[in-house]
Design a protein around this motif. Structure first.
Motif, PDB file in Angstrom:
ATOM      1  N   SER A 154      49.705  40.687  42.766  1.00 33.43           N
ATOM      2  CA  SER A 154      48.360  41.069  42.367  1.00 33.43           C
ATOM      3  C   SER A 154      48.370  42.358  41.559  1.00 33.43           C
ATOM      4  O   SER A 154      47.641  42.488  40.561  1.00 33.43           O
ATOM      5  CB  SER A 154      47.486  41.245  43.615  1.00 33.43           C
ATOM      6  OG  SER A 154      46.151  41.536  43.251  1.00 33.43           O
ATOM      7  N   VAL A 181      49.551  41.537  38.019  1.00 32.52           N
ATOM      8  CA  VAL A 181      48.510  40.838  37.261  1.00 32.52           C
ATOM      9  C   VAL A 181      47.398  41.803  36.852  1.00 32.52           C
ATOM     10  O   VAL A 181      46.903  41.771  35.721  1.00 32.52           O
ATOM     11  CB  VAL A 181      47.926  39.683  38.114  1.00 32.52           C
ATOM     12  CG1 VAL A 181      46.629  39.155  37.517  1.00 32.52           C
ATOM     13  CG2 VAL A 181      48.952  38.551  38.234  1.00 32.52           C
ATOM     14  N   ARG A 182      47.035  42.680  37.771  1.00 32.16           N
ATOM     15  CA  ARG A 182      45.953  43.627  37.491  1.00 32.16           C
ATOM     16  C   ARG A 182      46.372  44.627  36.412  1.00 32.16           C
ATOM     17  O   ARG A 182      45.588  44.950  35.516  1.00 32.16           O
ATOM     18  CB  ARG A 182      45.572  44.354  38.783  1.00 32.16           C
ATOM     19  CG  ARG A 182      44.163  44.895  38.808  1.00 32.16           C
ATOM     20  CD  ARG A 182      43.828  45.425  40.197  1.00 32.16           C
ATOM     21  NE  ARG A 182      43.561  44.347  41.126  1.00 32.16           N
ATOM     22  CZ  ARG A 182      42.377  43.767  41.241  1.00 32.16           C
ATOM     23  NH1 ARG A 182      41.374  44.125  40.465  1.00 32.16           N
ATOM     24  NH2 ARG A 182      42.193  42.813  42.135  1.00 32.16           N
ATOM     25  N   LEU A 215      42.740  40.276  34.987  1.00 28.10           N
ATOM     26  CA  LEU A 215      41.517  40.063  35.754  1.00 28.10           C
ATOM     27  C   LEU A 215      40.294  40.625  35.029  1.00 28.10           C
ATOM     28  O   LEU A 215      39.175  40.522  35.527  1.00 28.10           O
ATOM     29  CB  LEU A 215      41.637  40.691  37.147  1.00 28.10           C
ATOM     30  CG  LEU A 215      42.694  40.065  38.068  1.00 28.10           C
ATOM     31  CD1 LEU A 215      42.720  40.773  39.412  1.00 28.10           C
ATOM     32  CD2 LEU A 215      42.461  38.572  38.257  1.00 28.10           C
ATOM     33  N   GLN A 233      33.981  34.297  37.221  1.00 28.14           N
ATOM     34  CA  GLN A 233      34.920  34.565  36.137  1.00 28.14           C
ATOM     35  C   GLN A 233      34.233  35.114  34.883  1.00 28.14           C
ATOM     36  O   GLN A 233      34.883  35.731  34.049  1.00 28.14           O
ATOM     37  CB  GLN A 233      35.668  33.277  35.760  1.00 28.14           C
ATOM     38  CG  GLN A 233      36.576  32.735  36.827  1.00 28.14           C
ATOM     39  CD  GLN A 233      37.248  31.439  36.406  1.00 28.14           C
ATOM     40  OE1 GLN A 233      37.265  31.094  35.231  1.00 28.14           O
ATOM     41  NE2 GLN A 233      37.803  30.717  37.363  1.00 28.14           N
ATOM     42  N   GLU A 248      47.858  29.299  39.253  1.00 26.67           N
ATOM     43  CA  GLU A 248      47.321  30.625  38.919  1.00 26.67           C
ATOM     44  C   GLU A 248      45.852  30.742  39.328  1.00 26.67           C
ATOM     45  O   GLU A 248      45.414  31.785  39.828  1.00 26.67           O
ATOM     46  CB  GLU A 248      47.473  30.891  37.415  1.00 26.67           C
ATOM     47  CG  GLU A 248      48.900  31.115  36.953  1.00 26.67           C
ATOM     48  CD  GLU A 248      49.751  29.842  36.947  1.00 26.67           C
ATOM     49  OE1 GLU A 248      50.977  29.948  37.105  1.00 26.67           O
ATOM     50  OE2 GLU A 248      49.163  28.740  36.778  1.00 26.67           O
ATOM     51  N   PHE A 307      44.359  33.449  41.937  1.00 32.22           N
ATOM     52  CA  PHE A 307      43.381  34.420  41.431  1.00 32.22           C
ATOM     53  C   PHE A 307      42.135  33.675  40.942  1.00 32.22           C
ATOM     54  O   PHE A 307      41.937  33.488  39.746  1.00 32.22           O
ATOM     55  CB  PHE A 307      44.000  35.231  40.288  1.00 32.22           C
ATOM     56  CG  PHE A 307      45.259  35.953  40.660  1.00 32.22           C
ATOM     57  CD1 PHE A 307      45.201  37.167  41.338  1.00 32.22           C
ATOM     58  CD2 PHE A 307      46.505  35.418  40.373  1.00 32.22           C
ATOM     59  CE1 PHE A 307      46.362  37.831  41.703  1.00 32.22           C
ATOM     60  CE2 PHE A 307      47.671  36.074  40.735  1.00 32.22           C
ATOM     61  CZ  PHE A 307      47.603  37.290  41.401  1.00 32.22           C
ATOM     62  N   SER A 356      39.071  34.405  40.538  1.00 31.41           N
ATOM     63  CA  SER A 356      38.134  35.087  39.646  1.00 31.41           C
ATOM     64  C   SER A 356      38.747  35.416  38.285  1.00 31.41           C
ATOM     65  O   SER A 356      38.078  36.020  37.447  1.00 31.41           O
ATOM     66  CB  SER A 356      37.621  36.381  40.299  1.00 31.41           C
ATOM     67  OG  SER A 356      38.682  37.305  40.470  1.00 31.41           O
ATOM     68  N   MET A 357      39.997  35.024  38.056  1.00 32.31           N
ATOM     69  CA  MET A 357      40.620  35.279  36.761  1.00 32.31           C
ATOM     70  C   MET A 357      39.957  34.423  35.690  1.00 32.31           C
ATOM     71  O   MET A 357      39.870  33.201  35.838  1.00 32.31           O
ATOM     72  CB  MET A 357      42.120  34.968  36.802  1.00 32.31           C
ATOM     73  CG  MET A 357      42.844  35.243  35.485  1.00 32.31           C
ATOM     74  SD  MET A 357      44.607  34.840  35.558  1.00 32.31           S
ATOM     75  CE  MET A 357      45.192  36.143  36.655  1.00 32.31           C
TER      76      MET A 357
END
Length: 348
Positions: free
Chosen positions: A20, A23-24, A29, A88, A286, A290, A292-293
């Motif tokens: 995470s 990714v962040r 995100l 999203q 994916e 995640f 909310s991506m």
């Protein structure tokens, strides 16, 4: 699955936290308002354009083609509702809910609130017996326990369910509409009940009025059957590759979040055309990690997630669209025949 995949998971919670952070830091995100503005504009313009063609064409059997076009547009609208349900599109809940109500209730005639509740339960427990509503879909059976519980015509259907799966999807549109109406009219918790009731009523009134005013009675019936049948088929064919035929968990499977989401999900490769056709659902691993991506960031996250899984010996399943359907049908056939589902090939 191997002992490595389903082994003890204590101490592994920090692995997802590590992923995470990666990714962040990559900004994956972050919201993509320009992308969704264009996407919503294209779907809306397509809907209006198809409506103009529908009216100008008038009483004609060529309207069957228009019905098919509308089915594609409605499915694309449903994908936008899906993204809104996962927050999203906007940071604010209200902004996403407005989009979901417009593209869900008003355009497609499906209850946004009902779908969000059902879909969130699926995300929390993907492919888990007793918890995932997506594997409790009568008359289908996804586990031997479900299959052995069927009697009479239900048992007969299960034996042939793999062959009947795609024809059954032609009824999925009607099934979704019925569930939407039942939810809005029911007594369960629904945040925007009055708004949804008004929008669903408006959707139905416009649809019925349009087909009856423009088409002959016979054409109106055929148009509706083709439109709703293809809508359900397209939507079902988009969701079926995601988890059907992947391992089904029980309450005894003690998996951490990372493994629960990755091991029960399947990606579909195929380039930009598949990305558009499946509304980004082809990046299911994916997406489940995640939710909310934003959709356009999913392909960028894929190499990072796949490498992360490979470094930890975690199976990452990806295949083509045709093979994903074949694997799903293979699982349904195995359950219907009372045998174990064949093992799945791993991605190369």
């Amino acid at each position: 699955m191997s002992d490595t995949d389903f082994g003890a998971t204590k101490g592994r919670g920090s692995e997802f936290a590590e992923l995470s952070r990666l990714v962040r830091r990559a900004g994956l995100l972050d919201r993509r308002p320009a992308y969704y503005t264009i996407r919503m504009g294209v779907v809306t313009a397509s809907f209006v354009g198809a409506a103009v063609v529908f009216v100008r064409l008038g009483e004609s059997w060529w309207q069957i083609v228009v019905a098919a076009v509308f089915a594609v547009i409605l499915t694309q609208a449903a994908f936008i509702g899906h993204d809104a349900g996962h927050r999203q599109i906007f940071r604010s809940r209200r902004g996403n809910d407005v989009v979901g109500l417009v593209f869900g209730d008003f355009l497609t005639g499906l209850s946004y609130g009902w779908w969000v509740d059902k879909h969130n339960r699926h995300h929390a427990h993907p492919n888990t017996e007793g918890h995932d509503p997506d594997i409790v879909v009568a008359p289908l059976s996804f586990t031997t326990r479900q299959a052995t519980a069927r009697r009479g015509l239900g048992a007969l259907f299960v034996r042939h369910q793999a062959k009947l799966f795609f024809p059954l999807l032609l009824l999925e549109g009607a099934h979704l509409h019925v569930n939407s109406i039942k939810t809005v009219l029911g007594s369960g918790r629904l945040q925007y009940r009055l708004t949804e009731a008004a929008l669903l009523t408006l959707n139905l009134a416009i649809y019925v009025t349009a087909v009856l005013l423009v088409l002959s009675p016979a054409q109106a019936i055929v148009f509706t059957l083709v439109n709703q049948g293809l809508f359900g088929l397209y939507l079902g064919c988009s969701f079926a590759p995601n988890h059907k035929g992947m391992p089904i968990l029980t309450e005894d499977d003690d998996l951490d979040y990372l493994r629960r989401q990755v091991l029960t999900s399947r990606n579909v490769r195929g380039g930009w055309l598949i990305d558009v056709a499946l509304g980004g659902l082809n990046y299911q691993i994916e997406h489940h990690l995640f939710p909310s991506m934003p959709r356009p960031n999913l392909p960028k996250a894929k190499p990072m997630v796949r490498r992360f899984c490979a470094d930890r010996g975690l199976a990452y399943h990806e295949t083509t669209l045709i093979r994903s359907w074949a694997q799903a049908m293979g699982h349904l056939d195995a359950v219907g025949a009372g045998r174990s589902s064949p093992p799945l090939a791993r991605s190369s």
